[in-house]
Write a protein that holds these residues in place. Structure first.
Motif, short mmCIF file in Angstrom:
data_model
loop_
_atom_site.label_atom_id
_atom_site.label_comp_id
_atom_site.label_asym_id
_atom_site.label_seq_id
_atom_site.Cartn_x
_atom_site.Cartn_y
_atom_site.Cartn_z
N LYS A 161 7.67 15.59 -3.78
CA LYS A 161 8.93 15.91 -4.45
C LYS A 161 10.04 15.08 -3.83
CE LYS A 161 7.70 20.70 -5.60
NZ LYS A 161 8.09 22.13 -5.45
N ALA A 162 11.03 14.75 -4.64
CA ALA A 162 12.14 13.94 -4.16
C ALA A 162 12.94 14.71 -3.11
CB ALA A 162 13.05 13.55 -5.32
N VAL A 163 13.41 14.00 -2.11
CA VAL A 163 14.29 14.56 -1.09
C VAL A 163 15.60 13.80 -1.16
CG1 VAL A 163 14.64 14.93 1.38
CG2 VAL A 163 12.35 15.18 0.39
N GLY A 164 16.65 14.48 -1.54
CA GLY A 164 17.94 13.81 -1.70
C GLY A 164 18.09 13.22 -3.08
N TRP A 165 18.90 12.18 -3.18
CA TRP A 165 19.22 11.60 -4.47
C TRP A 165 18.95 10.10 -4.46
CZ3 TRP A 165 21.92 15.12 -1.73
CH2 TRP A 165 22.10 16.38 -2.33
N GLY A 166 18.97 9.52 -5.62
CA GLY A 166 18.79 8.08 -5.71
C GLY A 166 17.44 7.68 -6.25
N LEU A 167 17.31 6.42 -6.56
CA LEU A 167 16.10 5.90 -7.20
C LEU A 167 14.87 6.07 -6.34
CD1 LEU A 167 15.20 4.42 -9.78
CD2 LEU A 167 15.56 2.26 -8.58
N ASN A 168 15.04 5.90 -5.02
CA ASN A 168 13.89 5.94 -4.12
C ASN A 168 13.81 7.23 -3.31
OD1 ASN A 168 13.07 3.36 -4.92
ND2 ASN A 168 14.44 2.40 -3.44
N ALA A 169 14.32 8.33 -3.88
CA ALA A 169 14.37 9.60 -3.13
C ALA A 169 13.00 10.12 -2.76
CB ALA A 169 15.13 10.64 -3.95
N GLN A 170 11.96 9.67 -3.47
CA GLN A 170 10.60 10.12 -3.16
C GLN A 170 9.85 9.17 -2.25
OE1 GLN A 170 9.41 11.50 -7.44
NE2 GLN A 170 7.78 12.18 -6.07
N ILE A 171 10.41 8.01 -2.01
CA ILE A 171 9.67 6.93 -1.35
C ILE A 171 10.25 6.63 0.02
CG2 ILE A 171 8.93 4.53 -1.54
CD1 ILE A 171 9.26 4.92 -4.62
N GLU A 172 9.39 6.65 1.05
CA GLU A 172 9.80 6.31 2.40
C GLU A 172 9.26 4.93 2.76
OE1 GLU A 172 11.85 7.92 4.16
OE2 GLU A 172 11.92 9.86 3.14
N GLY A 173 10.14 4.09 3.33
CA GLY A 173 9.78 2.71 3.62
C GLY A 173 10.49 1.78 2.66
N ASP A 174 10.38 0.49 2.88
CA ASP A 174 11.04 -0.49 2.04
C ASP A 174 10.11 -0.93 0.91
OD1 ASP A 174 13.40 -0.53 3.54
OD2 ASP A 174 12.55 -1.96 4.97
N LEU A 175 10.51 -0.62 -0.30
CA LEU A 175 9.73 -1.00 -1.48
C LEU A 175 10.42 -2.18 -2.16
CD1 LEU A 175 7.34 -0.25 -3.37
CD2 LEU A 175 8.97 1.11 -4.70
N PRO A 176 9.85 -3.37 -2.08
CA PRO A 176 10.48 -4.53 -2.70
C PRO A 176 10.55 -4.38 -4.22
CG PRO A 176 8.76 -5.19 -1.15
CD PRO A 176 8.61 -3.72 -1.37
N TYR A 194 5.21 5.41 1.85
CA TYR A 194 4.55 6.64 1.41
C TYR A 194 5.44 7.36 0.43
CZ TYR A 194 7.00 9.90 4.69
OH TYR A 194 7.92 10.66 5.37
N VAL A 195 4.81 8.13 -0.43
CA VAL A 195 5.50 8.78 -1.54
C VAL A 195 5.42 10.28 -1.37
CG1 VAL A 195 5.66 8.96 -4.05
CG2 VAL A 195 4.82 6.84 -3.00
N ILE A 246 0.86 -1.17 0.00
CA ILE A 246 0.00 0.00 0.00
C ILE A 246 0.91 1.23 0.00
CG2 ILE A 246 -1.79 1.28 1.22
CD1 ILE A 246 -2.75 -1.41 0.19
N ALA A 247 0.66 2.18 -0.92
CA ALA A 247 1.50 3.36 -1.05
C ALA A 247 0.67 4.62 -0.84
CB ALA A 247 2.16 3.40 -2.43
N GLY A 248 0.89 5.29 0.29
CA GLY A 248 0.16 6.52 0.58
C GLY A 248 0.84 7.73 -0.03
N ILE A 249 0.04 8.73 -0.36
CA ILE A 249 0.56 9.97 -0.92
C ILE A 249 0.72 11.00 0.19
CG2 ILE A 249 0.14 11.88 -2.52
CD1 ILE A 249 -1.41 10.03 -4.28
N GLU A 250 1.89 11.62 0.26
CA GLU A 250 2.11 12.72 1.21
C GLU A 250 1.12 13.87 0.94
OE1 GLU A 250 5.87 15.60 2.46
OE2 GLU A 250 5.63 14.94 0.38
N THR A 251 0.45 14.43 1.92
CA THR A 251 0.40 14.01 3.31
C THR A 251 -0.94 13.33 3.64
OG1 THR A 251 -0.45 16.18 3.98
CG2 THR A 251 1.94 15.84 4.15
N ALA A 252 -2.01 13.80 2.99
CA ALA A 252 -3.35 13.33 3.37
C ALA A 252 -3.53 11.83 3.14
CB ALA A 252 -4.41 14.10 2.60
N GLY A 253 -2.80 11.26 2.20
CA GLY A 253 -2.97 9.84 1.92
C GLY A 253 -2.33 8.92 2.93
#
Length: 239
Positions: free
Chosen positions: A111-126, A107-108, A83-90
């Motif tokens: 806007k990206a924070v920092g660098w890298g493939l998962n810069a927009q995504i918080e948590g472990d995305l398999p 959660y996504v 399940i992927a929530g959208i910042e912030t209300a989601g």
């Protein structure tokens, strides 16, 4: 997917009725007074649906999230890994839904924070995870499609979005979802709202008239009231 409890096949008419009853009971359907609402996407509107009020009402929240879990189980059983929530209300809605479905959550960021493939995504995305994007509501769908594409760039598969409330009035957004291969799931729409507001006298006759004008042509209404005046910008903005 593993469920925490058995679920019944949803009665979708009741689902929509319960969702609208909740929003109206919480006075979450707001009507403009001195000036129109302007959404983050730039559209002007005489109404605003504040689904965030559900956060403070446990019984109402539990009812609707049970409906949401049953809907997703009924339509997508075995097809969702995360399940992927959208910042912030989601984020809260994604959390409640992930808990009911015993699924991981991320959660996504918008806007990206920092660098890298998962810069927009918080948590472990398999790798190659099948994600359900979750938010509180959708107007033109732009942020949902942007989130879906952020997850896709990180290697996930996204074919479905869930919201509590779908305005369902921007025809070009329906086309954009279709072109992106995304199916939108919602507990209720504006058509469902009007099925209950008349009996409750929720809107005054003048408010109902203005809202119906808006729903009939939201782009023209927006343009007349200082908001965005076209959807080509929306179409060009979709990644």
């Amino acid at each position: 997917m593993t469920q925490k409890a058995s679920v019944a096949e949803p009665d979708y008419a009741r689902v929509a009725s319960d969702a609208v009853d909740t929003l109206l009971s919480l006075n979450a359907v707001l009507v403009w007074r001195d000036r129109p609402f302007v959404y983050t996407t730039g559209w002007a509107s005489p109404v605003y649906v504040d689904c965030r009020k559900l956060m403070s009402e446990p019984k109402r929240r539990q009812l609707l999230m049970d409906h949401a879990a049953n809907m997703i189980h009924d339509r997508l059983n075995g097809k969702i890994d995360v399940i992927a929530g959208i910042e912030t209300a989601g984020i809260p809605f994604a959390s409640w839904l992930a808990d009911r479905l015993s699924l991981p959550m991320v959660y996504v960021r918008k806007k990206a924070v920092g660098w890298g493939l998962n810069a927009q995504i918080e948590g472990d995305l398999p790798p190659k995870a099948r994600c359900l994007v979750v938010d509180d509501l959708t107007t033109d769908g732009l942020s949902k499609i942007g989130t879906a594409n952020a997850l896709r760039r990180a290697g996930a598969t996204v074919s479905d979005v869930f919201v509590v409330f779908n305005y369902d009035i921007y025809p070009q957004s329906r086309q954009a979802f279709k072109e992106q291969g995304i199916t939108l799931h919602a507990l209720a729409t504006w058509a469902d709202v009007f099925s209950q507001t008349k009996a409750r006298s929720y809107f005054s006759p003048e408010q109902a008239k203005v809202i119906k004008q808006f729903l009939a042509d939201p782009i023209a209404w927006s343009a007349r009231h200082g908001g965005a005046d076209s959807l080509p910008a929306f179409a060009r903005s979709v990644p």
